[in-house]
Design a protein around this motif. Structure first.
Motif, PDB file in Angstrom:
ATOM      1  N   UNK A  94      36.017 105.832  56.944  1.00  0.00           N
ATOM      2  CA  UNK A  94      35.402 105.710  55.619  1.00  0.00           C
ATOM      3  C   UNK A  94      34.128 104.874  55.624  1.00  0.00           C
ATOM      4  N   UNK A  95      34.055 103.876  56.499  1.00  0.00           N
ATOM      5  CA  UNK A  95      32.861 103.021  56.525  1.00  0.00           C
ATOM      6  C   UNK A  95      31.614 103.781  56.976  1.00  0.00           C
ATOM      7  N   UNK A  96      31.810 104.967  57.559  1.00  0.00           N
ATOM      8  CA  UNK A  96      30.674 105.788  57.989  1.00  0.00           C
ATOM      9  C   UNK A  96      30.227 106.759  56.895  1.00  0.00           C
ATOM     10  N   UNK A  97      31.006 106.838  55.815  1.00  0.00           N
ATOM     11  CA  UNK A  97      30.741 107.828  54.774  1.00  0.00           C
ATOM     12  C   UNK A  97      29.935 107.236  53.619  1.00  0.00           C
ATOM     13  N   UNK A  98      29.170 108.102  52.970  1.00  0.00           N
ATOM     14  CA  UNK A  98      28.428 107.729  51.769  1.00  0.00           C
ATOM     15  C   UNK A  98      29.048 108.443  50.574  1.00  0.00           C
ATOM     16  N   UNK A  99      29.271 107.683  49.502  1.00  0.00           N
ATOM     17  CA  UNK A  99      29.990 108.191  48.333  1.00  0.00           C
ATOM     18  C   UNK A  99      29.084 108.206  47.102  1.00  0.00           C
ATOM     19  N   UNK A 100      29.245 109.241  46.296  1.00  0.00           N
ATOM     20  CA  UNK A 100      28.647 109.282  44.962  1.00  0.00           C
ATOM     21  C   UNK A 100      29.785 109.160  43.960  1.00  0.00           C
ATOM     22  N   UNK A 101      29.722 108.144  43.098  1.00  0.00           N
ATOM     23  CA  UNK A 101      30.790 107.874  42.133  1.00  0.00           C
ATOM     24  C   UNK A 101      30.230 107.969  40.719  1.00  0.00           C
ATOM     25  N   UNK A 102      30.807 108.859  39.899  1.00  0.00           N
ATOM     26  CA  UNK A 102      30.345 109.076  38.529  1.00  0.00           C
ATOM     27  C   UNK A 102      31.427 108.678  37.531  1.00  0.00           C
ATOM     28  N   UNK A 103      31.075 107.771  36.615  1.00  0.00           N
ATOM     29  CA  UNK A 103      32.009 107.283  35.592  1.00  0.00           C
ATOM     30  C   UNK A 103      31.197 106.734  34.426  1.00  0.00           C
ATOM     31  N   UNK A 104      31.493 107.198  33.207  1.00  0.00           N
ATOM     32  CA  UNK A 104      30.690 106.776  32.060  1.00  0.00           C
ATOM     33  C   UNK A 104      31.133 105.444  31.467  1.00  0.00           C
ATOM     34  N   UNK A 105      32.378 105.029  31.715  1.00  0.00           N
ATOM     35  CA  UNK A 105      32.862 103.758  31.191  1.00  0.00           C
ATOM     36  C   UNK A 105      32.372 102.613  32.086  1.00  0.00           C
ATOM     37  N   UNK A 106      31.588 101.699  31.511  1.00  0.00           N
ATOM     38  CA  UNK A 106      30.941 100.644  32.291  1.00  0.00           C
ATOM     39  C   UNK A 106      31.942  99.762  33.024  1.00  0.00           C
TER      40      UNK A 106
END
Length: 234
Positions: free
Chosen positions: A10-22
């Motif tokens: 996992x440390x080699x991976x890049x993640x996009x995280x989408x969430x509207x609640x701050x």
């Protein structure tokens, strides 16, 4: 898989995280930082799509909420898949949003589901499953309780080398549960997955399928969640 082995992936991976609640976005991002070195965050689906388009070559995994303004999680998933059909997703939902599961499962791109509020152990379980997609050697069998084995390629169940006979619908149901362990599916979700619109919904029919399947797999694998549905734990 040990935590060290998981982090080595996992440390080699890049993640996009989408969430509207701050607040949810802040707390979940802090949790994700325990596993990933590079995380892009977006406050809605539209911003997530823009980030994805600008960083297409870098993003390995997309984690998205379902209900967001401008572009919801289902729409975001479909938009991204139109750009990159190999992209993998983890979907976050509230308990009352499970009706979306089957539509997302049918994309073939969703690795797993997380329900709010996100618990560290549940995230760990999902990431362990997700990490298999990024290993050079992808295992074809899933070890279950009591010595049972599920072959994902053949879609067959074995115990001590002997195949356990399953009907076509039992096979389809078990494959769904094992593809998304610990995810709660309502009776209606399961009916749609098995029969689409070809048969009138009957909760008793689904209960019957569950009862028969329980007799063929490890004891207590399928859990009943009152007024919610069923899940399977490995």
């Amino acid at each position: 898989m040990t935590n060290t082995e998981l982090l080595s992936i996992t440390k080699k991976l890049t993640v996009l995280y989408a969430e509207d609640d701050l607040e949810m976005r802040k707390s979940t991002t802090a949790l994700l930082k325990n596993f990933f070195s590079h995380i892009y965050t977006a406050f809605d689906g539209r911003e997530a799509l823009e980030i994805y388009n600008n960083n297409l070559a870098n993003i390995d995994l997309v984690i998205t909420d379902i209900l967001m303004p401008h572009l919801n999680g289902i729409e975001l998933t479909k938009e991204i898949l139109s750009i990159n059909k190999e992209q993998k997703f983890i979907v976050i939902s509230a308990y009352n949003e499970t009706s979306y599961f089957i539509e997302l499962i049918n994309t073939g791109a969703v690795i797993g589901f997380l329900q709010k509020p996100i618990k560290r152990q549940e995230l760990l379980n999902i990431l362990t499953t997700a990490s298999l997609f990024y290993k050079e050697e992808y295992e074809t069998t899933i070890p279950l309780k009591d010595g049972f084995l599920w072959n994902k390629e053949l879609k067959r169940l074995f115990l001590e080398g002997k195949e356990i006979p399953l009907s076509a619908n039992e096979t389809k149901l078990l494959d769904l549960f094992l593809s998304y362990p610990n995810t709660v599916f309502s009776a209606i979700d399961l009916h749609i997955y098995l029969f689409e619109d070809t048969k009138e919904f009957s909760e008793d029919s689904i209960k019957s399928f569950i009862k028969r399947l329980r007799k063929k797999i490890p004891l207590s694998s399928i859990q009943t969640h009152k007024d919610l549905g069923y899940s399977l734990s490995i």
